[in-house]
Motif scaffolding. Structure first.
Motif, PDB file in Angstrom:
ATOM      1  N   HIS A 192       0.734  -1.373   0.340  1.00  0.00           N
ATOM      2  CA  HIS A 192      -0.015   0.541   0.226  1.00  0.00           C
ATOM      3  C   HIS A 192       1.281   1.053   0.686  1.00  0.00           C
ATOM      4  N   VAL A 193       0.379   2.363  -0.500  1.00  0.00           N
ATOM      5  CA  VAL A 193       1.270   3.863  -0.379  1.00  0.00           C
ATOM      6  C   VAL A 193      -0.104   4.091   0.096  1.00  0.00           C
ATOM      7  N   ASN A 244       1.716  -1.969 -10.653  1.00  0.00           N
ATOM      8  CA  ASN A 244       2.778  -2.781  -9.645  1.00  0.00           C
ATOM      9  C   ASN A 244       2.196  -3.406  -8.866  1.00  0.00           C
ATOM     10  N   GLY A 245       0.796  -3.904  -8.748  1.00  0.00           N
ATOM     11  CA  GLY A 245       0.489  -4.693  -7.591  1.00  0.00           C
ATOM     12  C   GLY A 245      -0.271  -4.237  -6.529  1.00  0.00           C
ATOM     13  N   VAL A 246       0.126  -2.409  -6.184  1.00  0.00           N
ATOM     14  CA  VAL A 246       0.047  -1.678  -4.797  1.00  0.00           C
ATOM     15  C   VAL A 246      -1.114  -0.805  -4.586  1.00  0.00           C
ATOM     16  N   LYS A 247      -1.830  -1.372  -3.774  1.00  0.00           N
ATOM     17  CA  LYS A 247      -3.688  -0.119  -3.472  1.00  0.00           C
ATOM     18  C   LYS A 247      -2.987   1.094  -2.988  1.00  0.00           C
ATOM     19  N   VAL A 248      -3.960   2.361  -3.503  1.00  0.00           N
ATOM     20  CA  VAL A 248      -3.591   3.361  -2.544  1.00  0.00           C
ATOM     21  C   VAL A 248      -4.530   3.823  -1.761  1.00  0.00           C
ATOM     22  N   LEU A 249      -4.082   4.759  -0.768  1.00  0.00           N
ATOM     23  CA  LEU A 249      -4.896   4.770   0.225  1.00  0.00           C
ATOM     24  C   LEU A 249      -4.901   6.875  -0.153  1.00  0.00           C
ATOM     25  N   TYR A 250      -5.932   7.217   0.144  1.00  0.00           N
ATOM     26  CA  TYR A 250      -6.213   8.973   0.544  1.00  0.00           C
ATOM     27  C   TYR A 250      -6.070   8.596   1.294  1.00  0.00           C
ATOM     28  N   CYS A 251      -5.046   9.962   2.078  1.00  0.00           N
ATOM     29  CA  CYS A 251      -4.671  10.193   3.856  1.00  0.00           C
ATOM     30  C   CYS A 251      -4.300  11.315   3.944  1.00  0.00           C
ATOM     31  N   PHE A 285      -9.061   5.737  -5.915  1.00  0.00           N
ATOM     32  CA  PHE A 285      -8.394   5.656  -4.431  1.00  0.00           C
ATOM     33  C   PHE A 285      -9.359   4.505  -4.232  1.00  0.00           C
ATOM     34  N   ASP A 286      -7.874   2.791  -3.503  1.00  0.00           N
ATOM     35  CA  ASP A 286      -8.385   1.840  -2.830  1.00  0.00           C
ATOM     36  C   ASP A 286      -9.224   2.001  -1.915  1.00  0.00           C
ATOM     37  N   GLY A 287      -8.708   2.720  -0.635  1.00  0.00           N
ATOM     38  CA  GLY A 287      -9.427   3.289   0.381  1.00  0.00           C
ATOM     39  C   GLY A 287      -8.633   4.437   1.099  1.00  0.00           C
TER      40      GLY A 287
END
Length: 168
Positions: free
Chosen positions: A64-65, A98-105, A139-141
């Protein structure tokens, strides 16, 4: 070498207890594979000026990023950090490739209005504004970084509302 003798206990009883203990240990200590999922998360902060080029990030080390960029305002609105809108699409595309989920911070980027934004009169507006950004960019979360004193009821209502709004 040490040896122990248990004159009062028959050998067969001692040997029959060990398999049961092993089974109990496995039943209570070992978790299922789904419960062992580990996150490896990094933060990307567009207005910090210290982000590495996306091509230099070791994506295989991340699951995750979090894109830092939403500042809550007391009226339930959210102010985006400078550079957010221009950098999010590339970050999400690269991370997903790259198979990485992105979160909105959502975090404090200066003055903050967490308490007002999460209060009962503004909560639905706040969640709607967060979800508007989540949906607009894909975004994923959401990552909530509430770093000031909070009311337990307000944060519970915020997290519960976001859980519902995000769906599965």
């Amino acid at each position: 070498c040490l040896t122990f003798k248990f004159p009062c206990r028959p050998k067969s009883l001692i040997l029959s207890v060990w398999p049961c203990l092993l089974i109990l240990m496995l039943a209570f200590v070992v978790q299922s594979a789904s419960a062992q999922t580990t996150w490896s998360m990094g933060y990307y902060f567009p207005s910090s000026g210290v982000n590495p080029p996306l091509s230099s990030i070791q994506w295989s080390a991340l699951t995750h990023v979090a894109m830092v960029g939403g500042n809550p305002n007391s009226d339930g609105s959210v102010t985006l950090s400078s550079g957010f809108s221009s950098q999010v699409p590339t970050l999400i595309t690269t991370a997903h490739a790259n198979g990485v989920k992105v979160l909105y911070c959502i975090t404090q980027l200066g003055t903050t209005g967490w308490a007002g934004a999460a209060s009962a009169p503004n909560l639905s507006t706040f969640i709607a504004n967060i979800m508007s950004t989540v949906n607009a960019y894909g975004f994923d979360g959401v990552d909530i970084d509430w770093e000031e004193p909070f009311n337990g009821t307000e944060i519970t209502n915020l997290l519960s509302g976001l859980r519902t709004a995000l769906g599965t």
